[in-house]
Design a protein around this motif. Structure first.
Motif, PDB file in Angstrom:
ATOM      1  N   VAL A 117      13.094 -22.303   3.577  1.00  0.00           N
ATOM      2  CA  VAL A 117      12.245 -21.598   2.613  1.00  0.00           C
ATOM      3  C   VAL A 117      12.226 -22.415   1.326  1.00  0.00           C
ATOM      4  CG1 VAL A 117      11.964 -19.488   1.269  1.00  0.00           C
ATOM      5  CG2 VAL A 117      12.713 -19.358   3.656  1.00  0.00           C
ATOM      6  N   VAL A 118      11.024 -22.660   0.820  1.00  0.00           N
ATOM      7  CA  VAL A 118      10.853 -23.454  -0.392  1.00  0.00           C
ATOM      8  C   VAL A 118      10.088 -22.619  -1.405  1.00  0.00           C
ATOM      9  CG1 VAL A 118       9.859 -25.559  -1.366  1.00  0.00           C
ATOM     10  CG2 VAL A 118      10.776 -25.581   0.970  1.00  0.00           C
ATOM     11  N   GLU A 119      10.586 -22.604  -2.635  1.00  0.00           N
ATOM     12  CA  GLU A 119       9.876 -21.907  -3.703  1.00  0.00           C
ATOM     13  C   GLU A 119       8.885 -22.856  -4.359  1.00  0.00           C
ATOM     14  OE1 GLU A 119      12.595 -20.087  -6.447  1.00  0.00           O
ATOM     15  OE2 GLU A 119      12.819 -18.341  -5.153  1.00  0.00           O
ATOM     16  N   GLU A 120       7.690 -22.356  -4.594  1.00  0.00           N
ATOM     17  CA  GLU A 120       6.619 -23.117  -5.241  1.00  0.00           C
ATOM     18  C   GLU A 120       5.974 -22.204  -6.277  1.00  0.00           C
ATOM     19  OE1 GLU A 120       6.047 -26.233  -4.433  1.00  0.00           O
ATOM     20  OE2 GLU A 120       6.599 -26.473  -2.329  1.00  0.00           O
ATOM     21  N   THR A 121       5.374 -22.785  -7.307  1.00  0.00           N
ATOM     22  CA  THR A 121       4.622 -21.939  -8.236  1.00  0.00           C
ATOM     23  C   THR A 121       3.289 -21.569  -7.590  1.00  0.00           C
ATOM     24  OG1 THR A 121       3.445 -23.725  -9.384  1.00  0.00           O
ATOM     25  CG2 THR A 121       5.625 -23.070 -10.271  1.00  0.00           C
ATOM     26  N   VAL A 122       2.787 -20.416  -7.963  1.00  0.00           N
ATOM     27  CA  VAL A 122       1.483 -19.971  -7.469  1.00  0.00           C
ATOM     28  C   VAL A 122       0.412 -20.998  -7.834  1.00  0.00           C
ATOM     29  CG1 VAL A 122      -0.314 -18.212  -7.791  1.00  0.00           C
ATOM     30  CG2 VAL A 122       2.072 -17.525  -7.428  1.00  0.00           C
ATOM     31  N   ALA A 123       0.451 -21.534  -9.055  1.00  0.00           N
ATOM     32  CA  ALA A 123      -0.535 -22.529  -9.486  1.00  0.00           C
ATOM     33  C   ALA A 123      -0.521 -23.741  -8.569  1.00  0.00           C
ATOM     34  CB  ALA A 123      -0.285 -22.947 -10.930  1.00  0.00           C
ATOM     35  N   ASP A 124       0.664 -24.237  -8.226  1.00  0.00           N
ATOM     36  CA  ASP A 124       0.746 -25.400  -7.340  1.00  0.00           C
ATOM     37  C   ASP A 124       0.219 -25.085  -5.943  1.00  0.00           C
ATOM     38  OD1 ASP A 124       1.752 -26.997  -9.357  1.00  0.00           O
ATOM     39  OD2 ASP A 124       3.846 -26.832  -8.686  1.00  0.00           O
ATOM     40  N   LEU A 125       0.530 -23.905  -5.446  1.00  0.00           N
ATOM     41  CA  LEU A 125       0.026 -23.525  -4.114  1.00  0.00           C
ATOM     42  C   LEU A 125      -1.502 -23.433  -4.116  1.00  0.00           C
ATOM     43  CD1 LEU A 125       2.611 -20.844  -2.945  1.00  0.00           C
ATOM     44  CD2 LEU A 125       2.379 -23.208  -2.138  1.00  0.00           C
ATOM     45  N   LEU A 126      -2.064 -22.884  -5.193  1.00  0.00           N
ATOM     46  CA  LEU A 126      -3.524 -22.801  -5.279  1.00  0.00           C
ATOM     47  C   LEU A 126      -4.152 -24.190  -5.318  1.00  0.00           C
ATOM     48  CD1 LEU A 126      -3.942 -19.847  -7.790  1.00  0.00           C
ATOM     49  CD2 LEU A 126      -4.499 -19.828  -5.334  1.00  0.00           C
TER      50      LEU A 126
END
Length: 176
Positions: A117-126
Protein backbone atom coordinates in the motif's frame (compact mmCIF):
# COMPACT_ATOMS: atom_id res chain seq x y z
CA UNK A 1 -12.60 30.70 -10.85
CA UNK A 2 -12.81 27.07 -11.76
CA UNK A 3 -9.84 25.00 -10.64
CA UNK A 4 -7.18 23.66 -12.96
CA UNK A 5 -8.27 20.16 -11.97
CA UNK A 6 -11.86 20.88 -13.00
CA UNK A 7 -10.63 22.16 -16.35
CA UNK A 8 -8.45 19.08 -16.80
CA UNK A 9 -11.39 16.82 -15.94
CA UNK A 10 -13.60 18.61 -18.47
CA UNK A 11 -10.88 18.47 -21.12
CA UNK A 12 -10.51 14.78 -20.39
CA UNK A 13 -14.25 14.15 -20.82
CA UNK A 14 -14.34 16.24 -24.00
CA UNK A 15 -11.37 14.40 -25.52
CA UNK A 16 -12.85 11.01 -24.59
CA UNK A 17 -16.16 12.02 -26.16
CA UNK A 18 -14.47 13.13 -29.39
CA UNK A 19 -12.43 9.96 -29.57
CA UNK A 20 -15.41 7.68 -28.88
CA UNK A 21 -17.45 9.54 -31.53
CA UNK A 22 -14.72 8.85 -34.09
CA UNK A 23 -14.35 5.21 -33.07
CA UNK A 24 -18.13 4.81 -33.41
CA UNK A 25 -17.70 5.35 -37.16
CA UNK A 26 -15.64 2.17 -37.44
CA UNK A 27 -17.12 -1.16 -38.44
CA UNK A 28 -16.97 -3.65 -35.56
CA UNK A 29 -14.18 -5.66 -37.17
CA UNK A 30 -11.96 -2.54 -37.30
CA UNK A 31 -12.81 -1.76 -33.65
CA UNK A 32 -11.56 -5.25 -32.71
CA UNK A 33 -8.76 -5.63 -35.27
CA UNK A 34 -5.33 -6.47 -33.89
CA UNK A 35 -2.84 -3.70 -34.51
CA UNK A 36 0.75 -2.91 -33.67
CA UNK A 37 0.23 -1.09 -30.37
CA UNK A 38 0.80 -1.51 -26.64
CA UNK A 39 -2.70 -2.97 -26.34
CA UNK A 40 -3.49 -4.99 -29.46
CA UNK A 41 -6.74 -3.27 -30.49
CA UNK A 42 -8.73 -0.09 -30.16
CA UNK A 43 -11.31 -2.01 -28.13
CA UNK A 44 -8.73 -3.29 -25.66
CA UNK A 45 -7.06 0.11 -25.31
CA UNK A 46 -10.34 1.88 -24.58
CA UNK A 47 -11.25 -0.82 -22.05
CA UNK A 48 -7.86 -0.30 -20.38
CA UNK A 49 -8.41 3.46 -20.14
CA UNK A 50 -11.75 2.86 -18.41
CA UNK A 51 -10.32 0.21 -16.09
CA UNK A 52 -7.54 2.51 -14.90
CA UNK A 53 -10.02 5.38 -14.54
CA UNK A 54 -12.06 3.25 -12.15
CA UNK A 55 -8.99 2.45 -10.05
CA UNK A 56 -7.76 6.03 -9.67
CA UNK A 57 -11.16 7.68 -9.37
CA UNK A 58 -12.06 5.22 -6.63
CA UNK A 59 -8.72 6.01 -4.95
CA UNK A 60 -9.28 9.78 -4.87
CA UNK A 61 -12.69 9.15 -3.35
CA UNK A 62 -10.85 7.25 -0.60
CA UNK A 63 -11.67 3.70 -1.63
CA UNK A 64 -8.67 1.44 -1.13
CA UNK A 65 -8.73 -1.75 -3.09
CA UNK A 66 -6.16 -3.48 -5.22
CA UNK A 67 -6.08 -2.86 -8.94
CA UNK A 68 -6.90 -6.54 -9.48
CA UNK A 69 -10.29 -5.95 -7.80
CA UNK A 70 -11.26 -3.40 -10.48
CA UNK A 71 -11.00 -5.46 -13.62
CA UNK A 72 -10.66 -6.67 -16.02
CA UNK A 73 -13.12 -4.45 -17.80
CA UNK A 74 -13.85 -6.09 -21.10
CA UNK A 75 -16.72 -4.44 -22.95
CA UNK A 76 -17.25 -6.17 -26.23
CA UNK A 77 -19.07 -3.30 -27.92
CA UNK A 78 -18.33 0.39 -28.08
CA UNK A 79 -21.80 1.50 -27.04
CA UNK A 80 -21.56 -0.10 -23.59
CA UNK A 81 -17.94 0.98 -23.19
CA UNK A 82 -18.75 4.60 -24.12
CA UNK A 83 -21.70 4.78 -21.73
CA UNK A 84 -19.53 3.60 -18.86
CA UNK A 85 -16.70 5.96 -19.88
CA UNK A 86 -19.10 8.91 -19.86
CA UNK A 87 -20.28 7.97 -16.35
CA UNK A 88 -16.67 7.69 -15.22
CA UNK A 89 -15.82 11.06 -16.78
CA UNK A 90 -18.80 12.69 -15.07
CA UNK A 91 -17.71 11.21 -11.74
CA UNK A 92 -14.23 12.66 -12.23
CA UNK A 93 -15.61 16.09 -13.15
CA UNK A 94 -17.84 16.02 -10.07
CA UNK A 95 -14.91 15.13 -7.83
CA UNK A 96 -12.69 17.86 -9.27
CA UNK A 97 -15.47 20.46 -9.07
CA UNK A 98 -15.83 19.78 -5.36
CA UNK A 99 -12.16 19.37 -4.44
CA UNK A 100 -10.59 22.14 -2.40
CA UNK A 101 -6.93 22.62 -1.50
CA UNK A 102 -7.29 20.43 1.57
CA UNK A 103 -8.78 17.61 -0.50
CA UNK A 104 -6.05 17.87 -3.15
CA UNK A 105 -3.28 17.72 -0.54
CA UNK A 106 -4.86 14.80 1.31
CA UNK A 107 -2.97 11.53 1.13
CA UNK A 108 -4.90 8.43 0.13
CA UNK A 109 -3.81 4.83 0.12
CA UNK A 110 -3.37 2.97 -3.13
CA UNK A 111 -3.15 -0.79 -2.95
CA UNK A 112 -0.40 -1.93 -5.31
CA UNK A 113 -0.91 -5.63 -4.73
CA UNK A 114 2.39 -7.40 -4.07
CA UNK A 115 4.16 -4.04 -3.90
CA UNK A 116 2.07 -3.03 -0.90
CA UNK A 117 0.00 0.00 0.00
CA UNK A 118 1.41 3.37 -1.05
CA UNK A 119 0.13 6.75 0.06
CA UNK A 120 -0.15 9.42 -2.64
CA UNK A 121 -1.65 12.89 -2.64
CA UNK A 122 -4.98 13.26 -4.40
CA UNK A 123 -3.43 15.97 -6.63
CA UNK A 124 -0.68 13.60 -7.77
CA UNK A 125 -3.15 10.80 -8.47
CA UNK A 126 -5.30 13.16 -10.54
CA UNK A 127 -2.31 14.36 -12.57
CA UNK A 128 -1.26 10.75 -13.11
CA UNK A 129 -4.77 9.86 -14.27
CA UNK A 130 -4.90 12.73 -16.75
CA UNK A 131 -1.46 11.80 -18.12
CA UNK A 132 -2.52 8.16 -18.43
CA UNK A 133 -5.59 9.17 -20.41
CA UNK A 134 -3.60 11.39 -22.78
CA UNK A 135 -1.04 8.64 -23.36
CA UNK A 136 -3.54 5.94 -24.27
CA UNK A 137 -5.86 8.24 -26.24
CA UNK A 138 -2.79 8.98 -28.35
CA UNK A 139 -2.40 5.28 -29.01
CA UNK A 140 -6.04 5.00 -30.10
CA UNK A 141 -5.55 8.10 -32.25
CA UNK A 142 -2.64 6.37 -33.96
CA UNK A 143 -4.62 3.17 -34.49
CA UNK A 144 -7.48 5.20 -35.97
CA UNK A 145 -5.02 6.65 -38.49
CA UNK A 146 -4.63 3.09 -39.78
CA UNK A 147 -8.33 3.00 -40.72
CA UNK A 148 -10.61 4.94 -43.04
CA UNK A 149 -11.82 7.09 -40.10
CA UNK A 150 -10.00 10.36 -39.65
CA UNK A 151 -8.70 10.70 -36.08
CA UNK A 152 -10.20 13.67 -34.24
CA UNK A 153 -8.23 16.72 -33.20
CA UNK A 154 -7.23 16.07 -29.58
CA UNK A 155 -4.06 18.10 -29.09
CA UNK A 156 -5.70 21.41 -28.20
CA UNK A 157 -6.82 22.06 -24.66
CA UNK A 158 -10.57 22.41 -24.28
CA UNK A 159 -10.77 25.86 -25.89
CA UNK A 160 -13.92 27.58 -27.12
CA UNK A 161 -12.87 27.56 -30.78
CA UNK A 162 -12.38 23.76 -30.75
CA UNK A 163 -15.65 22.80 -29.09
CA UNK A 164 -18.34 20.97 -30.94
CA UNK A 165 -21.46 23.17 -30.64
CA UNK A 166 -23.50 20.08 -29.76
CA UNK A 167 -21.16 19.02 -26.93
CA UNK A 168 -23.02 21.09 -24.34
CA UNK A 169 -26.27 19.44 -25.36
CA UNK A 170 -24.82 15.92 -25.12
CA UNK A 171 -22.86 16.33 -21.91
CA UNK A 172 -23.56 19.25 -19.65
CA UNK A 173 -20.28 18.59 -17.81
CA UNK A 174 -18.44 20.36 -20.63
CA UNK A 175 -19.69 23.77 -19.53
CA UNK A 176 -17.05 25.88 -17.82
Amino acid sequence: MISVFSKCARNNAWANNRLHDAVALLPDDEFRKERDAFFPSIRETLNHILEVDHYYIDAVYGNTRPYSAIGPIDHQNLSDLSKEQYVSDDRLVDFCDNADDETLLQKVKTDRGERGVVEETVADLLMHLFQHQVHHRGQVHNMLSQTDVKPPQLDDFFLEFERDPDAALRLQTFRI
